[in-house]
Design a protein around this motif. Structure first.
Motif, short mmCIF file in Angstrom:
data_model
loop_
_atom_site.label_atom_id
_atom_site.label_comp_id
_atom_site.label_asym_id
_atom_site.label_seq_id
_atom_site.Cartn_x
_atom_site.Cartn_y
_atom_site.Cartn_z
N CYS A 24 -5.72 -144.91 -9.82
CA CYS A 24 -5.95 -144.33 -11.15
C CYS A 24 -7.12 -145.03 -11.82
CB CYS A 24 -4.68 -144.44 -12.02
SG CYS A 24 -4.19 -146.13 -12.39
N ILE A 25 -7.67 -144.37 -12.80
CA ILE A 25 -8.73 -144.94 -13.62
C ILE A 25 -8.25 -144.88 -15.07
CG2 ILE A 25 -11.09 -144.60 -14.49
CD1 ILE A 25 -11.76 -143.36 -11.74
N THR A 26 -8.45 -145.97 -15.78
CA THR A 26 -8.12 -145.99 -17.20
C THR A 26 -9.39 -146.22 -17.99
OG1 THR A 26 -6.02 -147.06 -16.58
CG2 THR A 26 -6.53 -146.92 -18.92
N THR A 27 -9.73 -145.28 -18.87
CA THR A 27 -10.92 -145.40 -19.71
C THR A 27 -10.50 -145.66 -21.14
OG1 THR A 27 -11.13 -143.05 -20.31
CG2 THR A 27 -12.11 -143.74 -18.22
N PHE A 28 -11.29 -146.45 -21.82
CA PHE A 28 -11.02 -146.79 -23.21
C PHE A 28 -12.28 -146.52 -24.03
CE2 PHE A 28 -8.48 -149.41 -20.46
CZ PHE A 28 -7.22 -149.49 -21.06
N ARG A 29 -12.11 -145.88 -25.16
CA ARG A 29 -13.25 -145.59 -26.05
C ARG A 29 -12.87 -145.95 -27.47
NH1 ARG A 29 -14.05 -139.52 -27.16
NH2 ARG A 29 -12.49 -140.06 -28.72
N LEU A 30 -13.71 -146.72 -28.13
CA LEU A 30 -13.48 -147.01 -29.55
C LEU A 30 -14.52 -146.29 -30.39
CD1 LEU A 30 -15.58 -149.17 -31.09
CD2 LEU A 30 -14.40 -150.82 -29.67
N LEU A 31 -14.09 -145.83 -31.53
CA LEU A 31 -14.99 -145.21 -32.51
C LEU A 31 -14.60 -145.71 -33.90
CD1 LEU A 31 -15.00 -141.52 -31.20
CD2 LEU A 31 -16.93 -143.11 -31.13
N PRO A 32 -15.57 -146.17 -34.69
CA PRO A 32 -15.26 -146.68 -36.03
C PRO A 32 -14.92 -145.53 -36.98
CG PRO A 32 -17.62 -146.68 -35.68
CD PRO A 32 -17.01 -146.25 -34.38
N LEU A 33 -13.89 -145.72 -37.78
CA LEU A 33 -13.49 -144.72 -38.77
C LEU A 33 -13.83 -145.16 -40.19
CD1 LEU A 33 -9.94 -143.75 -37.41
CD2 LEU A 33 -12.13 -142.60 -36.97
N SER A 34 -13.83 -146.45 -40.43
CA SER A 34 -14.15 -147.03 -41.74
C SER A 34 -14.41 -148.50 -41.52
CB SER A 34 -12.97 -146.82 -42.71
OG SER A 34 -11.92 -147.73 -42.45
N PRO A 35 -14.77 -149.25 -42.57
CA PRO A 35 -15.04 -150.67 -42.36
C PRO A 35 -13.89 -151.43 -41.71
CG PRO A 35 -15.82 -150.00 -44.51
CD PRO A 35 -15.07 -148.84 -43.96
N GLN A 36 -12.66 -150.97 -41.92
CA GLN A 36 -11.50 -151.67 -41.37
C GLN A 36 -10.54 -150.72 -40.67
OE1 GLN A 36 -9.84 -154.87 -43.88
NE2 GLN A 36 -11.58 -154.59 -45.27
N GLU A 37 -11.10 -149.72 -39.99
CA GLU A 37 -10.30 -148.78 -39.19
C GLU A 37 -11.08 -148.40 -37.93
OE1 GLU A 37 -7.52 -145.73 -41.57
OE2 GLU A 37 -9.66 -145.57 -42.07
N THR A 38 -10.41 -148.46 -36.79
CA THR A 38 -11.05 -148.12 -35.53
C THR A 38 -10.11 -147.26 -34.69
OG1 THR A 38 -12.22 -150.24 -35.55
CG2 THR A 38 -12.14 -149.06 -33.45
N LEU A 39 -10.64 -146.15 -34.19
CA LEU A 39 -9.89 -145.27 -33.31
C LEU A 39 -10.09 -145.71 -31.87
CD1 LEU A 39 -8.25 -142.55 -32.98
CD2 LEU A 39 -10.48 -141.45 -32.62
N VAL A 40 -8.99 -145.96 -31.15
CA VAL A 40 -9.06 -146.34 -29.73
C VAL A 40 -8.36 -145.25 -28.92
CG1 VAL A 40 -8.43 -148.02 -27.98
CG2 VAL A 40 -9.11 -148.81 -30.26
N THR A 41 -9.10 -144.61 -28.03
CA THR A 41 -8.57 -143.54 -27.19
C THR A 41 -8.53 -144.01 -25.74
OG1 THR A 41 -9.43 -141.82 -28.66
CG2 THR A 41 -8.92 -141.17 -26.40
N THR A 42 -7.37 -143.87 -25.12
CA THR A 42 -7.16 -144.27 -23.73
C THR A 42 -6.85 -143.03 -22.90
OG1 THR A 42 -6.18 -146.34 -24.54
CG2 THR A 42 -5.87 -145.81 -22.20
N ARG A 43 -7.51 -142.93 -21.74
CA ARG A 43 -7.26 -141.82 -20.83
C ARG A 43 -6.90 -142.38 -19.45
NH1 ARG A 43 -11.80 -140.27 -23.95
NH2 ARG A 43 -11.71 -138.16 -24.84
N TRP A 44 -5.90 -141.76 -18.83
CA TRP A 44 -5.50 -142.13 -17.47
C TRP A 44 -5.89 -141.00 -16.52
CZ3 TRP A 44 -2.85 -143.43 -21.83
CH2 TRP A 44 -2.42 -144.77 -21.96
N LEU A 45 -6.74 -141.29 -15.53
CA LEU A 45 -7.22 -140.29 -14.58
C LEU A 45 -6.55 -140.51 -13.24
CD1 LEU A 45 -11.08 -140.53 -15.29
CD2 LEU A 45 -9.31 -139.39 -16.65
N VAL A 46 -6.12 -139.42 -12.60
CA VAL A 46 -5.48 -139.49 -11.29
C VAL A 46 -6.05 -138.39 -10.40
CG1 VAL A 46 -3.36 -140.41 -12.31
CG2 VAL A 46 -3.55 -137.95 -11.89
#
Length: 411
Positions: free
Chosen positions: A310-332
């Protein structure tokens, strides 16, 4: 301009190998400088190509004020556009991902081809020029099966990254995979604190019991690459490269990205609660299960683990000065059947737990940084070399762009 001057002043005066001055972690005006100088200028991970496998499949990405839609066309090419109708500005695609034969604005039904051309706009008059009102493009490139976008009109160089990614990711045959699961969480912390947390395992033994079953907390594994002479890593590289798996350290000249294959702990073959396999089928052309993890990071948005099953990818995107969106995907493997070849809970539980544990400690980090008592503290050069690497990249990139040296170099 005043905020840019403040940013430059703080960075020029910062103490090397120490955390950043407090305003760089919580000030709203300096957060805007981060967006304008980093996120609106750099290549950002959008997702894997296998997430949009068919014509009309799309995903959306919110980068600061910009909404972007990434779509696969009828010609199989992947393109990115500003997710803004050319009529009155409504967002075209409101879902995080989806599929449609055409891109149709939900407001007044202006209809766009998957390549961005405007096809139909009702009652706009005989003189209306469809060709002049297509979607605005966003720079889009593929690196070995990962989609990157850049909001800048003249983006930074990408070819070197793409060339190495094609080589290192080739055994995984990314287009033959599928997204088995995707998860997003919001961490109440500045994006830099989220990235700093990822770039060290100084905290792992005391925070991540499930991850520590398979992932070594050796500073040579998660550091800046200076520990690749560790005999354990050297032996692993020899074994993998003999089987056709690129393994040795590849580091960008400015240290913005890195490829490095590392062994897992003991007999572990995947990130599971017991270190055993997560998926019955191997992916791509992987020759054996215990290939370890090909770790790839790319500042400012991404870190990734490529395993044999499997592959696990992680992506962060800033939402505000003190908020961050972290998205994780599992590929098979796309032929793997859920409930037969893999169990979603087993596949995802280690990183789901780890993400939640990281969220808790990063949020406490932010609360402490917000205190008037905070002052920049020293990093461990042994345990936090990867953090020093990231902070140095951030500071040098920001300084060069604020002073105009990057533009001169690009010319």
């Amino acid at each position: 301009m005043a905020h840019a001057d403040e940013m430059l002043s703080l960075l020029m005066a910062r103490k090397p190998k120490h955390t950043l001055p407090q305003p760089l972690y919580n000030d709203p005006d300096l957060y805007q400088v981060d967006l304008e100088m980093i996120f609106y200028r750099d290549w950002l991970l959008a997702g894997p190509t296998c997430e949009i496998p068919k014509a009309g499949a799309y995903l959306t990405v919110q980068v600061g004020a910009y909404s972007v839609v990434v779509v696969r066309g009828a010609d199989r090419k992947i393109r990115a556009f500003h997710n803004v109708c050319r009529h009155r500005g409504s967002r075209l695609c409101t879902a995080e991902r989806g599929s449609a034969p055409k891109l149709v604005c939900p407001y007044h039904q202006w209809t766009y081809e998957l390549d961005g051309r405007l096809l139909w706009a009702r009652d706009m008059g005989e003189d209306f020029d469809l060709a002049a009102n297509g979607l605005k493009p966003v720079q889009c490139r593929i690196a070995g099966g990962l989609i990157f976008i850049c909001l800048a009109e003249h983006p930074p160089a990408f070819d070197a990254l793409a060339e190495i990614a094609e080589t290192y990711f080739a055994p995984y045959e990314m287009d033959t995979l599928k997204v088995a699961h995707s998860n997003s969480i919001v961490e109440q912390a500045n994006w830099k604190l989220v990235m700093e947390n990822n770039r060290e395992c100084y905290h792992c033994a005391g925070t991540h019991p499930s991850l520590s079953v398979s992932f070594s907390d050796s500073p040579h594994i998660g550091g800046d690459g200076s520990g690749v002479g560790d005999p354990m890593i050297v032996d692993h590289h020899k074994r993998c490269e003999a089987a056709g798996l690129p393994a040795k350290l590849q580091l960008a000249p400015n240290e913005q990205w890195r490829f490095l294959r590392v062994p897992l702990l003991g007999e572990a073959v995947s990130y599971t609660s017991d270190g055993g396999q997560a998926v019955e089928q191997l992916i791509g052309r992987m020759p054996f299960r215990n290939s370890g993890s090909l770790m790839f990071f790319h500042f400012p948005t991404s870190w990734n683990h490529f395993l044999s099953d499997c592959i696990t990818t992680f992506r962060l995107l800033p939402l505000s000065p003190q908020e961050t969106l972290v998205t994780t995907r599992w590929l098979v493997n796309k032929d793997a059947v859920e409930g037969v070849d893999y169990d979603v809970e087993r596949l995802t539980e280690v990183w789901t737990q780890t993400n939640n544990e990281d969220r808790a400690i990063v949020e406490e980090n932010q609360r402490g940084v917000n205190s008037p008592a905070y002052e920049p503290g020293p990093y461990s050069e042994l345990q936090e070399s990867g953090v020093i690497q990231f902070v140095d990249w951030y500071a040098s990139t920001m300084i060069s762009r604020l002073t105009g040296r990057a533009m001169i170099a690009a010319e």
